[in-house]
Scaffold this motif. Structure first.
Motif, short mmCIF file in Angstrom:
data_model
loop_
_atom_site.label_atom_id
_atom_site.label_comp_id
_atom_site.label_asym_id
_atom_site.label_seq_id
_atom_site.Cartn_x
_atom_site.Cartn_y
_atom_site.Cartn_z
N GLU A 137 1.05 -1.07 0.45
CA GLU A 137 0.34 -0.48 0.62
C GLU A 137 0.86 1.51 0.09
OE1 GLU A 137 -4.09 -1.75 2.40
OE2 GLU A 137 -2.35 -0.91 2.94
N VAL A 138 1.86 1.30 0.64
CA VAL A 138 2.93 2.72 0.73
C VAL A 138 3.65 2.59 -0.53
CG1 VAL A 138 5.12 3.04 2.16
CG2 VAL A 138 3.19 2.00 3.59
N VAL A 139 4.18 0.75 -1.36
CA VAL A 139 4.40 0.84 -2.27
C VAL A 139 3.48 1.91 -3.56
CG1 VAL A 139 5.01 -0.09 -4.13
CG2 VAL A 139 6.15 -0.51 -2.07
N ALA A 140 2.07 1.29 -3.50
CA ALA A 140 1.59 2.08 -4.26
C ALA A 140 0.90 3.33 -4.26
CB ALA A 140 -0.09 1.41 -4.43
N GLU A 141 0.66 3.89 -2.83
CA GLU A 141 0.63 5.91 -2.51
C GLU A 141 1.86 6.71 -3.40
OE1 GLU A 141 -2.13 7.58 -1.96
OE2 GLU A 141 -2.81 5.22 -2.95
N PRO A 148 -9.39 3.30 -24.59
CA PRO A 148 -9.44 4.73 -23.94
C PRO A 148 -8.56 5.53 -24.89
CG PRO A 148 -8.89 3.31 -22.37
CD PRO A 148 -9.33 1.98 -23.50
N HIS A 149 -8.58 6.65 -24.62
CA HIS A 149 -8.05 8.14 -25.04
C HIS A 149 -7.04 8.26 -24.03
CE1 HIS A 149 -7.17 6.20 -29.58
NE2 HIS A 149 -8.98 6.15 -29.41
N GLY A 150 -6.24 8.77 -24.28
CA GLY A 150 -5.87 10.74 -23.28
C GLY A 150 -5.73 9.67 -21.48
N GLU A 151 -5.92 10.99 -21.27
CA GLU A 151 -5.70 9.76 -19.19
C GLU A 151 -6.08 9.24 -18.87
OE1 GLU A 151 -6.44 12.93 -15.04
OE2 GLU A 151 -6.40 13.93 -16.52
N GLU A 152 -7.67 8.95 -19.46
CA GLU A 152 -8.13 7.52 -19.19
C GLU A 152 -7.52 5.95 -19.81
OE1 GLU A 152 -11.95 4.80 -20.01
OE2 GLU A 152 -12.05 6.49 -21.11
N ARG A 153 -6.71 6.08 -20.74
CA ARG A 153 -5.26 5.54 -21.31
C ARG A 153 -4.59 5.39 -20.72
NH1 ARG A 153 -1.14 5.37 -22.35
NH2 ARG A 153 -1.09 6.91 -23.06
N SER A 154 -4.08 5.94 -19.50
CA SER A 154 -2.79 5.99 -19.25
C SER A 154 -2.89 5.82 -17.67
CB SER A 154 -2.33 7.92 -18.97
OG SER A 154 -0.69 7.40 -18.88
N PHE A 174 10.02 3.02 -12.75
CA PHE A 174 8.21 2.85 -13.46
C PHE A 174 7.69 4.05 -13.07
CE2 PHE A 174 3.69 1.65 -11.80
CZ PHE A 174 3.51 1.36 -13.54
N ALA A 175 7.68 5.09 -12.34
CA ALA A 175 7.19 6.29 -12.12
C ALA A 175 7.37 6.82 -13.02
CB ALA A 175 7.00 6.62 -10.79
N ILE A 176 9.01 7.48 -13.37
CA ILE A 176 9.20 8.49 -13.97
C ILE A 176 8.34 7.98 -15.53
CG2 ILE A 176 11.16 8.69 -15.53
CD1 ILE A 176 13.03 8.75 -13.08
N GLY A 177 8.99 6.94 -16.43
CA GLY A 177 8.24 6.53 -17.29
C GLY A 177 6.92 6.61 -17.59
N LEU A 179 -2.49 -0.87 -14.04
CA LEU A 179 -2.14 -2.12 -14.86
C LEU A 179 -0.78 -2.68 -14.30
CD1 LEU A 179 -2.98 -5.29 -16.13
CD2 LEU A 179 -2.85 -3.62 -17.97
N GLY A 180 0.25 -1.45 -14.90
CA GLY A 180 1.85 -1.82 -14.28
C GLY A 180 1.69 -1.95 -12.84
N LEU A 181 1.27 -1.36 -12.16
CA LEU A 181 1.26 -1.61 -10.80
C LEU A 181 1.24 -2.41 -9.95
CD1 LEU A 181 2.46 0.66 -8.28
CD2 LEU A 181 -0.27 1.03 -8.45
N GLU A 182 -0.08 -2.99 -10.92
CA GLU A 182 -0.64 -4.71 -10.19
C GLU A 182 0.51 -5.85 -10.44
OE1 GLU A 182 -4.31 -8.00 -11.15
OE2 GLU A 182 -4.15 -5.65 -11.47
N PHE A 183 1.09 -5.42 -11.94
CA PHE A 183 2.50 -6.43 -12.58
C PHE A 183 3.65 -5.75 -11.31
CE2 PHE A 183 1.00 -5.89 -17.13
CZ PHE A 183 0.03 -6.70 -17.08
#
Length: 205
Positions: free
Chosen positions: A79-83, A175-181, A143-146, A187-191
């Motif tokens: 949870e700390v990592v995710a936030e 989806p596009h734009g902010e929703e896509r990102s 990951f955060a920078i990318g 998804l990447g965070l879950e991975f």
């Protein structure tokens, strides 16, 4: 002549002006910043240690703005990592032009160092070994920078001009734009967290 009630320069004013300069896309440097502030370059050196010092001021400023919620996060290590990653992503997305400057500069700002220390302490308490914690933090950082730069990317990242085997069809339904990102980030965070959980389970046996 009476002295001004508010000093012409301060560390906060320098940091704000430097961020504005970088965010605008204009070339960054001590001389450019001095012109923006209407002072001589030598005046800046009374408050900061040259260009590197200004970069650290900016790093500290935007880190404080973005990480307020993450610093207060409690709970399990994941949870700390995710936030932390969510906060860092917002930070990099808000100032994408600053990324090339800060990645080329050793981190010294006390607040930012404290944030990394807190993350390292959280990972160690979870059971990650000493010789892996810095590597894990580097991976999380990348990951955060990318994903921060991804959030700052154009509304349409891909735009095929001809026939494609599958990409065009996927884009039509996506989806596009902010929703896509946002979806890509989560998804990447879950991975990442799933992978770290698996790693930790193997370490703890």
């Amino acid at each position: 002549m009476a002295r001004p009630k508010v000093p012409l320069l301060s560390v906060d004013r320098i940091a704000d002006a430097a961020l504005e300069l970088v965010d605008s896309g204009q070339p960054f440097g001590v001389n450019a910043l001095a012109r923006k502030l209407g002072v001589t370059p030598s005046s800046l050196y009374n408050h900061v240690d040259g260009r590197d010092g200004i970069v650290e001021l900016m790093r500290g400023r935007f880190s404080r703005e973005a990480n307020a919620g993450a610093q207060a996060a409690e709970g399990e290590w994941f949870e700390v990592v995710a936030e932390t990653l969510r906060a860092q992503r917002r930070m990099y997305a808000a100032h994408p032009n600053l990324v090339p400057l800060i990645v080329g500069k050793t981190i010294t700002d006390p607040y930012v160092i404290g944030s990394y220390d807190r993350l390292a302490t959280t990972l160690l308490a979870a059971g990650f070994p000493d010789d892996e914690v810095l590597g894990v933090i580097a991976i999380l950082d990348a990951f955060a920078i990318g994903m921060g730069l991804d959030l700052a990317s154009p509304h349409d990242v891909w735009q095929p001009e001809g026939e494609t085997e599958n990409l065009g069809r996927l884009l039509d339904d996506a989806p596009h734009g902010e929703e896509r990102s946002d979806r890509a980030f989560e998804l990447g965070l879950e991975f990442l967290i799933d992978s770290l959980r698996g790693r930790l389970a193997r370490i703890l046996g």
